[in-house]
Design a protein around this motif. Structure first.
Motif, short mmCIF file in Angstrom:
data_model
loop_
_atom_site.label_atom_id
_atom_site.label_comp_id
_atom_site.label_asym_id
_atom_site.label_seq_id
_atom_site.Cartn_x
_atom_site.Cartn_y
_atom_site.Cartn_z
N LEU A 188 0.82 -1.21 0.00
CA LEU A 188 0.00 0.00 0.00
C LEU A 188 0.86 1.26 0.00
CD1 LEU A 188 -2.90 -0.90 2.48
CD2 LEU A 188 -3.03 -0.60 0.01
N GLY A 189 1.98 1.24 0.72
CA GLY A 189 2.84 2.41 0.77
C GLY A 189 3.44 2.73 -0.59
N ILE A 190 3.90 1.71 -1.30
CA ILE A 190 4.51 1.94 -2.63
C ILE A 190 3.46 2.44 -3.62
CG2 ILE A 190 5.54 0.75 -4.59
CD1 ILE A 190 6.98 -1.05 -2.58
N VAL A 191 2.30 1.81 -3.62
CA VAL A 191 1.26 2.19 -4.58
C VAL A 191 0.78 3.62 -4.33
CG1 VAL A 191 -1.11 1.71 -5.32
CG2 VAL A 191 0.50 -0.18 -4.99
N ASN A 192 0.61 3.99 -3.06
CA ASN A 192 0.07 5.32 -2.75
C ASN A 192 1.15 6.40 -2.68
OD1 ASN A 192 -3.01 5.08 -1.92
ND2 ASN A 192 -1.98 3.25 -1.16
N SER A 193 2.42 6.02 -2.73
CA SER A 193 3.48 7.04 -2.73
C SER A 193 3.49 7.82 -4.03
CB SER A 193 4.84 6.38 -2.50
OG SER A 193 5.18 5.54 -3.60
N ALA A 194 2.93 7.26 -5.10
CA ALA A 194 2.94 7.94 -6.39
C ALA A 194 2.20 9.26 -6.34
CB ALA A 194 2.33 7.02 -7.45
#
Length: 313
Positions: A188-194
């Motif tokens: 979730l962190g990687i996907v929402n960091s965008a």
């Protein structure tokens, strides 16, 4: 300020009322009778009608709505049809995994997105900017369930570094349970960091071209001080906004991730309730999520006054 806060609270109460109304009637549009699903195929129509009467499902929809809304105002979200316990209790039992998953995910997303966005803005048009923009675009388009399956296969199955799924045994320590959240939080962190990366970059580019930044450079202020002390502080309002929105999105988006990783959180509870047509649980969970959205928006508005004195004025 207090008048503005009171007006804001009043508008939030109106939003919650509209959300509660929509949630109630939309759940009733779903096909299927919870009483028939609960009793199974062998139940007679008389048995189904008796169970519907027990839970008040035999009353007209408007009567059900008024009775339910009266209970919600008093803080009672109703009784789960399948779990046979109050909805608030069912939500409280599932809140820990969702809370820590959201907390870890937003920390990871912020630690990735904010520095990456600053670097992309500072070195605009260079290789760093192009790489960061490409990775942000890739992260924004990766389905979280697909990335979760890849992480499970590589880090859990092949390398054995993290648990495959679940949230530990009932008697497991907090550290052991939190270890099960490393992979889903990373997903979730990687996907929402965008989203945070792109907003940080855009906000920093807006302020890096302002006159006070050029004045600071002409006075010989070090570039690090210009970027962090002058530009970043003045770019915080949009960044705080997108971080607040990301927290709200994480709560809603955790449903898929919790299902992939088998976490017993609120998202998993909602999925089970939808399949069973457990109206009280669906309604209670959606109202809780909507209330969280409202509180996050209010908190973001209050944080504005701390990070930018011009908003306070």
């Amino acid at each position: 300020m207090w008048f503005s806060l009171a007006r804001r609270l009043g508008s939030l109460l109106i939003v919650m009322f509209l959300v509660a109304t929509m949630v109630f009637f939309l759940t009733r549009l779903a096909p299927g009778d919870p009483a028939a699903i609960m009793l199974g195929d062998q139940a007679t129509p008389a048995d189904v009608e008796r169970l519907r009467a027990v839970y008040g499902l035999d009353k007209p929809v408007l009567v059900q709505y008024v009775l339910w809304l009266k209970e919600v105002v008093q803080g009672n979200l109703g009784q789960s049809i399948f779990l046979q316990r109050p909805v608030t209790t069912a939500l409280a039992e599932r809140v820990e995994p969702t809370f820590f998953l959201t907390l870890f995910s937003i920390v990871i997303a912020t630690l990735i997105g904010v520095p990456a966005g600053i670097a992309s803005a500072v070195w605009r048009g260079r290789a760093v900017d192009q790489v960061v923009s490409a990775l942000a675009m890739l992260a924004a388009n990766i389905p979280s369930f697909w990335l979760g399956l890849i992480f499970i296969q590589f880090f859990a199955v092949r390398l054995g570094l993290f648990p495959v799924a679940g949230y530990g045994d009932p008697g497991a320590s907090l550290a052991e349970r939190l270890a099960h959240l490393v992979l889903p939080a990373a997903v979730l962190g990687i996907v929402n960091s965008a989203l945070i990366t792109r907003f940080t970059r855009a906000s920093m580019l807006d302020v890096l071209g302002d006159d006070y930044v050029r004045t600071a450079r002409s006075k010989g202020v070090p570039e690090t001080g210009i970027v962090l002390r002058h530009a970043f502080r003045n770019a915080l309002v949009p960044i705080v906004t997108v971080i607040g929105l990301t927290i709200a999105l994480l709560v809603g988006g955790a449903i898929v991730t919790e299902t992939v990783f088998g976490l017993p959180g609120i998202g998993n509870l909602v999925v089970s309730a939808v399949l069973r047509r457990d109206y009280p649980v669906i309604q209670g969970a959606l109202i809780a999520v909507a209330a969280l959205y409202v509180l996050i928006n209010l908190a973001v508005d209050l944080i504005y006054t701390l990070v930018d004195p011009r908003v306070r004025a």
